[in-house]
Design a protein around this motif. Structure first.
Motif, PDB file in Angstrom:
ATOM      1  N   GLU A   1     -69.924  29.247  16.262  1.00 46.97           N
ATOM      2  CA  GLU A   1     -68.566  29.133  15.648  1.00 46.97           C
ATOM      3  C   GLU A   1     -67.890  30.543  15.830  1.00 46.97           C
ATOM      4  O   GLU A   1     -66.759  30.576  16.156  1.00 46.97           O
ATOM      5  CB  GLU A   1     -68.465  28.845  14.143  1.00 46.97           C
ATOM      6  CG  GLU A   1     -67.036  28.666  13.492  1.00 46.97           C
ATOM      7  CD  GLU A   1     -67.066  28.265  11.990  1.00 46.97           C
ATOM      8  OE1 GLU A   1     -65.780  28.000  11.756  1.00 46.97           O
ATOM      9  OE2 GLU A   1     -68.166  28.271  11.201  1.00 46.97           O
ATOM     10  N   ALA A   2     -68.571  31.656  15.345  1.00 46.81           N
ATOM     11  CA  ALA A   2     -67.937  32.848  15.566  1.00 46.81           C
ATOM     12  C   ALA A   2     -67.594  33.214  16.971  1.00 46.81           C
ATOM     13  O   ALA A   2     -66.364  33.441  17.495  1.00 46.81           O
ATOM     14  CB  ALA A   2     -68.860  33.953  15.040  1.00 46.81           C
ATOM     15  N   ALA A   3     -68.646  32.795  17.986  1.00 50.53           N
ATOM     16  CA  ALA A   3     -68.026  32.956  19.461  1.00 50.53           C
ATOM     17  C   ALA A   3     -67.251  32.281  19.953  1.00 50.53           C
ATOM     18  O   ALA A   3     -66.315  32.576  20.839  1.00 50.53           O
ATOM     19  CB  ALA A   3     -69.593  32.808  20.246  1.00 50.53           C
ATOM     20  N   ARG A   4     -67.061  30.948  19.606  1.00 46.01           N
ATOM     21  CA  ARG A   4     -66.192  30.055  19.992  1.00 46.01           C
ATOM     22  C   ARG A   4     -64.628  30.543  19.637  1.00 46.01           C
ATOM     23  O   ARG A   4     -63.890  30.745  20.278  1.00 46.01           O
ATOM     24  CB  ARG A   4     -66.531  28.585  19.272  1.00 46.01           C
ATOM     25  CG  ARG A   4     -65.217  27.806  19.660  1.00 46.01           C
ATOM     26  CD  ARG A   4     -65.605  26.267  18.806  1.00 46.01           C
ATOM     27  NE  ARG A   4     -65.396  26.345  17.599  1.00 46.01           N
ATOM     28  CZ  ARG A   4     -64.570  26.480  16.835  1.00 46.01           C
ATOM     29  NH1 ARG A   4     -63.072  26.487  17.035  1.00 46.01           N
ATOM     30  NH2 ARG A   4     -64.631  26.393  15.280  1.00 46.01           N
TER      31      ARG A   4
ATOM     32  N   GLN B   1     -69.651  16.598  17.948  1.00 47.36           N
ATOM     33  CA  GLN B   1     -70.955  17.364  18.264  1.00 47.36           C
ATOM     34  C   GLN B   1     -70.784  18.699  18.115  1.00 47.36           C
ATOM     35  O   GLN B   1     -71.645  19.241  17.452  1.00 47.36           O
ATOM     36  CB  GLN B   1     -71.437  16.961  19.759  1.00 47.36           C
ATOM     37  CG  GLN B   1     -72.623  17.357  20.081  1.00 47.36           C
ATOM     38  CD  GLN B   1     -73.802  16.739  19.112  1.00 47.36           C
ATOM     39  OE1 GLN B   1     -73.628  15.476  19.073  1.00 47.36           O
ATOM     40  NE2 GLN B   1     -74.666  17.499  18.512  1.00 47.36           N
ATOM     41  N   ILE B   2     -69.865  19.292  18.495  1.00 51.70           N
ATOM     42  CA  ILE B   2     -69.480  20.727  18.379  1.00 51.70           C
ATOM     43  C   ILE B   2     -69.472  21.108  16.852  1.00 51.70           C
ATOM     44  O   ILE B   2     -70.009  21.977  16.202  1.00 51.70           O
ATOM     45  CB  ILE B   2     -68.328  21.239  18.915  1.00 51.70           C
ATOM     46  CG1 ILE B   2     -68.278  21.051  20.510  1.00 51.70           C
ATOM     47  CG2 ILE B   2     -68.138  22.846  18.662  1.00 51.70           C
ATOM     48  CD1 ILE B   2     -69.362  22.041  21.322  1.00 51.70           C
ATOM     49  N   GLN B   3     -68.764  20.264  16.037  1.00 51.30           N
ATOM     50  CA  GLN B   3     -68.723  20.301  14.844  1.00 51.30           C
ATOM     51  C   GLN B   3     -70.120  20.305  13.953  1.00 51.30           C
ATOM     52  O   GLN B   3     -70.465  21.217  13.051  1.00 51.30           O
ATOM     53  CB  GLN B   3     -67.740  19.199  14.144  1.00 51.30           C
ATOM     54  CG  GLN B   3     -67.319  19.356  12.707  1.00 51.30           C
ATOM     55  CD  GLN B   3     -66.360  18.247  12.266  1.00 51.30           C
ATOM     56  OE1 GLN B   3     -66.524  17.196  12.634  1.00 51.30           O
ATOM     57  NE2 GLN B   3     -65.383  18.766  11.698  1.00 51.30           N
ATOM     58  N   LYS B   4     -71.070  19.329  14.380  1.00 50.80           N
ATOM     59  CA  LYS B   4     -72.244  19.184  13.927  1.00 50.80           C
ATOM     60  C   LYS B   4     -73.355  20.430  14.349  1.00 50.80           C
ATOM     61  O   LYS B   4     -74.045  20.646  13.368  1.00 50.80           O
ATOM     62  CB  LYS B   4     -72.930  17.826  14.565  1.00 50.80           C
ATOM     63  CG  LYS B   4     -72.333  16.712  13.707  1.00 50.80           C
ATOM     64  CD  LYS B   4     -72.748  15.456  14.524  1.00 50.80           C
ATOM     65  CE  LYS B   4     -72.096  14.202  13.885  1.00 50.80           C
ATOM     66  NZ  LYS B   4     -72.662  12.801  14.376  1.00 50.80           N
ATOM     67  N   TYR B   5     -72.939  20.818  15.434  1.00 45.71           N
ATOM     68  CA  TYR B   5     -73.791  22.077  16.038  1.00 45.71           C
ATOM     69  C   TYR B   5     -73.494  23.300  14.835  1.00 45.71           C
ATOM     70  O   TYR B   5     -74.383  24.090  14.397  1.00 45.71           O
ATOM     71  CB  TYR B   5     -73.515  22.769  17.307  1.00 45.71           C
ATOM     72  CG  TYR B   5     -73.800  21.625  18.220  1.00 45.71           C
ATOM     73  CD1 TYR B   5     -75.239  20.737  18.523  1.00 45.71           C
ATOM     74  CD2 TYR B   5     -73.326  21.753  19.812  1.00 45.71           C
ATOM     75  CE1 TYR B   5     -75.594  20.219  19.287  1.00 45.71           C
ATOM     76  CE2 TYR B   5     -73.826  21.000  20.815  1.00 45.71           C
ATOM     77  CZ  TYR B   5     -74.816  20.219  20.417  1.00 45.71           C
ATOM     78  OH  TYR B   5     -75.555  19.560  21.583  1.00 45.71           O
ATOM     79  N   GLU B   6     -72.181  23.462  14.699  1.00 45.11           N
ATOM     80  CA  GLU B   6     -71.678  24.778  13.858  1.00 45.11           C
ATOM     81  C   GLU B   6     -72.032  24.372  12.507  1.00 45.11           C
ATOM     82  O   GLU B   6     -72.326  25.390  11.731  1.00 45.11           O
ATOM     83  CB  GLU B   6     -70.216  24.730  14.005  1.00 45.11           C
ATOM     84  CG  GLU B   6     -69.692  25.388  15.471  1.00 45.11           C
ATOM     85  CD  GLU B   6     -68.270  25.563  15.552  1.00 45.11           C
ATOM     86  OE1 GLU B   6     -67.644  25.095  14.432  1.00 45.11           O
ATOM     87  OE2 GLU B   6     -67.611  25.727  16.743  1.00 45.11           O
ATOM     88  N   ALA B   7     -72.020  23.285  12.081  1.00 42.73           N
ATOM     89  CA  ALA B   7     -72.558  22.948  10.601  1.00 42.73           C
ATOM     90  C   ALA B   7     -74.140  23.114  10.402  1.00 42.73           C
ATOM     91  O   ALA B   7     -74.748  23.231   9.370  1.00 42.73           O
ATOM     92  CB  ALA B   7     -72.023  21.670  10.188  1.00 42.73           C
ATOM     93  N   GLY B   8     -74.694  22.974  11.270  1.00 47.54           N
ATOM     94  CA  GLY B   8     -76.136  23.103  11.462  1.00 47.54           C
ATOM     95  C   GLY B   8     -76.952  21.686  11.205  1.00 47.54           C
ATOM     96  O   GLY B   8     -78.089  21.686  10.939  1.00 47.54           O
ATOM     97  N   THR B   9     -75.992  20.691  11.352  1.00 50.78           N
ATOM     98  CA  THR B   9     -76.635  19.274  11.085  1.00 50.78           C
ATOM     99  C   THR B   9     -77.618  18.826  12.315  1.00 50.78           C
ATOM    100  O   THR B   9     -78.233  17.887  12.042  1.00 50.78           O
ATOM    101  CB  THR B   9     -75.528  18.485  10.522  1.00 50.78           C
ATOM    102  OG1 THR B   9     -74.515  18.473  11.491  1.00 50.78           O
ATOM    103  CG2 THR B   9     -75.118  18.937   9.201  1.00 50.78           C
ATOM    104  N   ASN B  10     -76.849  19.173  13.498  1.00 51.35           N
ATOM    105  CA  ASN B  10     -77.659  18.796  14.715  1.00 51.35           C
ATOM    106  C   ASN B  10     -78.148  20.255  15.495  1.00 51.35           C
ATOM    107  O   ASN B  10     -77.668  21.202  15.528  1.00 51.35           O
ATOM    108  CB  ASN B  10     -76.519  18.168  15.591  1.00 51.35           C
ATOM    109  CG  ASN B  10     -76.285  16.616  15.243  1.00 51.35           C
ATOM    110  OD1 ASN B  10     -76.467  16.205  14.144  1.00 51.35           O
ATOM    111  ND2 ASN B  10     -75.819  16.021  16.500  1.00 51.35           N
ATOM    112  N   ARG B  11     -79.504  19.860  15.896  1.00 48.49           N
ATOM    113  CA  ARG B  11     -80.078  20.835  16.575  1.00 48.49           C
ATOM    114  C   ARG B  11     -79.409  21.181  18.009  1.00 48.49           C
ATOM    115  O   ARG B  11     -79.167  20.029  18.729  1.00 48.49           O
ATOM    116  CB  ARG B  11     -81.623  20.542  16.770  1.00 48.49           C
ATOM    117  CG  ARG B  11     -82.382  21.618  16.974  1.00 48.49           C
ATOM    118  CD  ARG B  11     -83.940  21.335  16.963  1.00 48.49           C
ATOM    119  NE  ARG B  11     -84.239  21.458  15.411  1.00 48.49           N
ATOM    120  CZ  ARG B  11     -85.448  21.171  14.978  1.00 48.49           C
ATOM    121  NH1 ARG B  11     -86.423  20.678  15.598  1.00 48.49           N
ATOM    122  NH2 ARG B  11     -85.664  21.616  13.662  1.00 48.49           N
TER     123      ARG B  11
END
Length: 136
Positions: free
Chosen positions: A32-35, A55-65
């Protein structure tokens, strides 16, 4: 980043799962910070790497690896070293100021080592001057 200590009642699997969850959240915060520092919306970053904004949202939330290959793609798009996303040392803070990240990204684009040293020297002198002005 320091991972939380294990609770005495946790089994080995529970400890690993909790540490994995902490790691995913840390990586997500760094994505998120880099984006944001690179000026991408979630949708724009998703389009660049071929995934949805959800999917980006899930990556940033830490819910998807995030796979290593996907993290590599993200690092190329937002122009940060892949190591930026991983906890390396105590100074690797998930609360990195977006403006500080912009400076890091800009300086890292300089390939000439002597020019890079000149920039660092200039920044050190500027910070020292600013601090001395505040103390007076």
């Amino acid at each position: 980043m320091l991972l939380a200590p294990c609770m005495p009642s946790e089994t080995g699997g529970q400890m690993r799962r909790r540490r994995n969850e902490e790691m995913e959240k840390f990586i997500g915060q760094r994505i998120e910070a880099a984006r944001k520092s690179a000026g991408f919306s979630m949708a724009a970053l998703g389009k660049e790497i071929g995934v949805s904004f959800q999917q980006i949202q899930k990556y940033e939330a830490g819910t998807n690896r995030v796979s290593a290959s996907r993290l590599f793609e993200i690092s190329n798009v937002v122009n940060v070293p892949i190591g930026f996303f991983l906890p390396q040392a105590p100074e690797a803070s998930s609360e990195l100021d977006p403006d500080a990240l912009k400076v890091v990204m800009t300086v890292s684009a300089i390939t000439d080592d002597s020019e890079k040293r000149e920039i660092f020297d200039f920044l050190r002198r500027a910070v020292k001057l600013l601090k001395s002005r505040k103390s007076h």
